[in-house]
Design a protein around this motif. Structure first.
Motif, PDB file in Angstrom:
ATOM      1  N   ALA A  11       6.127   1.405  12.692  1.00  0.00           N
ATOM      2  CA  ALA A  11       4.829   2.095  12.699  1.00  0.00           C
ATOM      3  C   ALA A  11       4.837   3.237  11.681  1.00  0.00           C
ATOM      4  N   CYS A  12       5.904   3.997  11.649  1.00  0.00           N
ATOM      5  CA  CYS A  12       6.020   5.104  10.679  1.00  0.00           C
ATOM      6  C   CYS A  12       6.087   4.577   9.253  1.00  0.00           C
ATOM      7  N   LEU A  13       6.806   3.483   9.056  1.00  0.00           N
ATOM      8  CA  LEU A  13       6.917   2.887   7.719  1.00  0.00           C
ATOM      9  C   LEU A  13       5.543   2.419   7.228  1.00  0.00           C
ATOM     10  N   GLY A  17       3.254   3.686   4.073  1.00  0.00           N
ATOM     11  CA  GLY A  17       2.604   2.806   3.105  1.00  0.00           C
ATOM     12  C   GLY A  17       1.130   3.123   2.961  1.00  0.00           C
ATOM     13  N   ASN A  18       0.477   3.429   4.054  1.00  0.00           N
ATOM     14  CA  ASN A  18      -0.929   3.847   4.046  1.00  0.00           C
ATOM     15  C   ASN A  18      -1.089   5.104   3.189  1.00  0.00           C
ATOM     16  N   PHE A  19      -0.204   6.055   3.369  1.00  0.00           N
ATOM     17  CA  PHE A  19      -0.244   7.297   2.592  1.00  0.00           C
ATOM     18  C   PHE A  19      -0.078   7.006   1.099  1.00  0.00           C
ATOM     19  N   VAL A  20       0.886   6.155   0.754  1.00  0.00           N
ATOM     20  CA  VAL A  20       1.116   5.803  -0.654  1.00  0.00           C
ATOM     21  C   VAL A  20      -0.152   5.191  -1.252  1.00  0.00           C
ATOM     22  N   CYS A  21      -0.796   4.306  -0.506  1.00  0.00           N
ATOM     23  CA  CYS A  21      -2.039   3.687  -0.988  1.00  0.00           C
ATOM     24  C   CYS A  21      -3.121   4.733  -1.232  1.00  0.00           C
ATOM     25  N   HIS A  22      -3.250   5.686  -0.331  1.00  0.00           N
ATOM     26  CA  HIS A  22      -4.263   6.734  -0.503  1.00  0.00           C
ATOM     27  C   HIS A  22      -3.961   7.612  -1.715  1.00  0.00           C
ATOM     28  N   CYS A  49      -7.463  -4.045   0.001  1.00  0.00           N
ATOM     29  CA  CYS A  49      -7.425  -2.809   0.793  1.00  0.00           C
ATOM     30  C   CYS A  49      -6.109  -2.680   1.559  1.00  0.00           C
ATOM     31  N   PRO A  50      -4.993  -2.481   0.845  1.00  0.00           N
ATOM     32  CA  PRO A  50      -3.717  -2.398   1.556  1.00  0.00           C
ATOM     33  C   PRO A  50      -3.585  -1.153   2.426  1.00  0.00           C
ATOM     34  N   ASN A  51      -4.393  -0.123   2.155  1.00  0.00           N
ATOM     35  CA  ASN A  51      -4.371   1.048   3.030  1.00  0.00           C
ATOM     36  C   ASN A  51      -4.814   0.644   4.438  1.00  0.00           C
TER      37      ASN A  51
END
Length: 113
Positions: A11-13, A17-22, A49-51
């Protein structure tokens, strides 16, 4: 306990990844630029939309760890809304860029959508 820790670590990983996409989306345009650009790199090579993908999978892992009905309901409602947004963005980018937009990108949830 190992299952719980693995799910929470994933979940943290996924949230990372969401953060990197943003961050990548934030840096897509130079100051003063306007208009759409085609995101490239990281998961953007495969998904429009990988975020959203990372966020949905992050919540899935969290819910697999915590096993609450309300958590799953929250995840499903959020996933539904993010899929609607992602489909709109995918259509808009394909219309805007035509043949320049990568043809093989999934919208949000490979290999389903």
């Amino acid at each position: 306990e190992a299952y719980l820790n693995a799910c929470l670590a994933l979940a943290c990983l996924f949230q990372a990844g969401n953060f990197v996409c943003h961050v990548m989306l934030t840096n897509l345009r130079k100051p003063g630029e306007t208009g759409y650009k085609i995101p490239r790199g990281f998961l953007f090579e495969y998904i429009t939309c990988p975020n959203y993908t990372c966020e949905i999978l992050g919540w899935l892992m969290f819910n697999l760890a915590t096993q609450t009905a309300w958590g799953y309901a929250f995840m499903l409602a959020g996933a539904y809304q993010m899929c609607v947004w992602a489909q709109g963005k995918h259509r808009r980018l394909k219309k805007t860029f035509g043949n320049k937009y990568p043809k093989n990108r999934y919208v949000v949830l490979p290999p389903f959508l």
